[in-house]
Design a protein around this motif. Sequence first.
Motif, mmCIF file in Angstrom:
data_model
loop_
_atom_site.group_PDB
_atom_site.id
_atom_site.type_symbol
_atom_site.label_atom_id
_atom_site.label_comp_id
_atom_site.label_asym_id
_atom_site.label_seq_id
_atom_site.Cartn_x
_atom_site.Cartn_y
_atom_site.Cartn_z
ATOM 1 N N ALA A 226 -5.837 4.850 0.433
ATOM 2 C CA ALA A 226 -5.035 5.636 1.977
ATOM 3 C C ALA A 226 -3.823 4.460 1.919
ATOM 4 O O ALA A 226 -2.752 4.348 2.795
ATOM 5 C CB ALA A 226 -5.217 6.550 2.323
ATOM 6 N N VAL B 107 -0.576 4.520 -0.441
ATOM 7 C CA VAL B 107 0.569 5.489 0.368
ATOM 8 C C VAL B 107 0.831 4.721 1.448
ATOM 9 O O VAL B 107 2.561 5.261 2.186
ATOM 10 C CB VAL B 107 -0.635 6.256 0.384
ATOM 11 N N ASP B 108 0.299 4.844 2.893
ATOM 12 C CA ASP B 108 1.317 4.480 3.940
ATOM 13 C C ASP B 108 2.053 3.429 3.623
ATOM 14 O O ASP B 108 3.063 3.423 4.521
ATOM 15 C CB ASP B 108 -0.297 3.919 5.276
ATOM 16 N N ARG C 147 4.795 4.612 1.649
ATOM 17 C CA ARG C 147 6.157 5.567 3.154
ATOM 18 C C ARG C 147 6.650 4.238 4.155
ATOM 19 O O ARG C 147 7.650 4.707 4.904
ATOM 20 C CB ARG C 147 4.797 6.161 4.109
ATOM 21 N N LEU D 137 -1.697 7.959 -6.371
ATOM 22 C CA LEU D 137 -0.275 7.107 -5.368
ATOM 23 C C LEU D 137 0.660 7.893 -5.395
ATOM 24 O O LEU D 137 1.464 8.368 -4.218
ATOM 25 C CB LEU D 137 -0.185 5.997 -5.686
ATOM 26 N N PHE E 151 0.552 11.483 -3.466
ATOM 27 C CA PHE E 151 1.244 11.559 -1.701
ATOM 28 C C PHE E 151 2.263 10.710 -1.325
ATOM 29 O O PHE E 151 1.501 10.562 0.381
ATOM 30 C CB PHE E 151 -0.927 10.129 -1.029
ATOM 31 N N THR E 152 2.881 10.179 -2.514
ATOM 32 C CA THR E 152 4.264 9.985 -1.711
ATOM 33 C C THR E 152 5.005 10.700 -1.780
ATOM 34 O O THR E 152 5.587 11.770 -2.830
ATOM 35 C CB THR E 152 4.647 8.307 -2.788
ATOM 36 N N VAL F 40 7.297 7.212 -8.120
ATOM 37 C CA VAL F 40 5.811 5.756 -8.148
ATOM 38 C C VAL F 40 5.632 5.796 -9.967
ATOM 39 O O VAL F 40 5.006 7.178 -10.619
ATOM 40 C CB VAL F 40 4.408 6.085 -8.479
#
Length: 208
Positions: A155, A158-159, A162, A187, A190-191, A197
């Motif tokens: 997570a 992912v953050d 972003r 990855l 959730f991107t 990716v």
Amino acid sequence: MKLTHLGHACLLVETDVRILVDPGTMSDFAALSGLDAVLVTHQHPDHLDAGRVAALVAANPGVPVVVDPDSVAAAAGLPGVRVARPGDRLTFGGTTVDVHGGVHATVYGAVPGCTNNAYLVDDGAFFHPGDSFAVPPGDVDVLAVAVDGPWLKLAEAVDYVRAVGPRVAVPMHEGETVHPEKYAGMLGAFTPDDIAVRRLNRGEATGL
């Protein structure tokens, strides 16, 4: 620009020069030639295998080895060692490398920290953060992003993607992962859709 993933966090960056980042114990870099620079983000063996780097330098005479301050002891005896710190700008041929970051991400509890350089190539063409969540100023085209390690959870990766907002995110730091393709897949799931990716095939030069 071409990138070659040589295992774990080790990437060969090719612009008008050939720059190797983080040649560590889980990477395959021994056969490389024609290198113009070796960049080390931090002292951990999975990012700096000093014995094998010594052989690499012998095969690439005169190549500078750029390290963060805390890697000086680990790199002792290597020829061509230069210490770089955040705020420094390095030039190799027509390629610039700006040093960012400064500190390794917290591992766990009382595990001691260390310095960690992050390297920005050609004003945002490529960014390698080492083991950190350093966010460089300005736009980044291609971001190398760690997907596994004792200092992160997916997570957070992912953050981080972003927060940086690159055009392409390249998963790395997967040398201890049984199914790295699954981590890359999660990855990507959730991107945001406007960020690609792209997991690189190990040892294969890829234009990005």
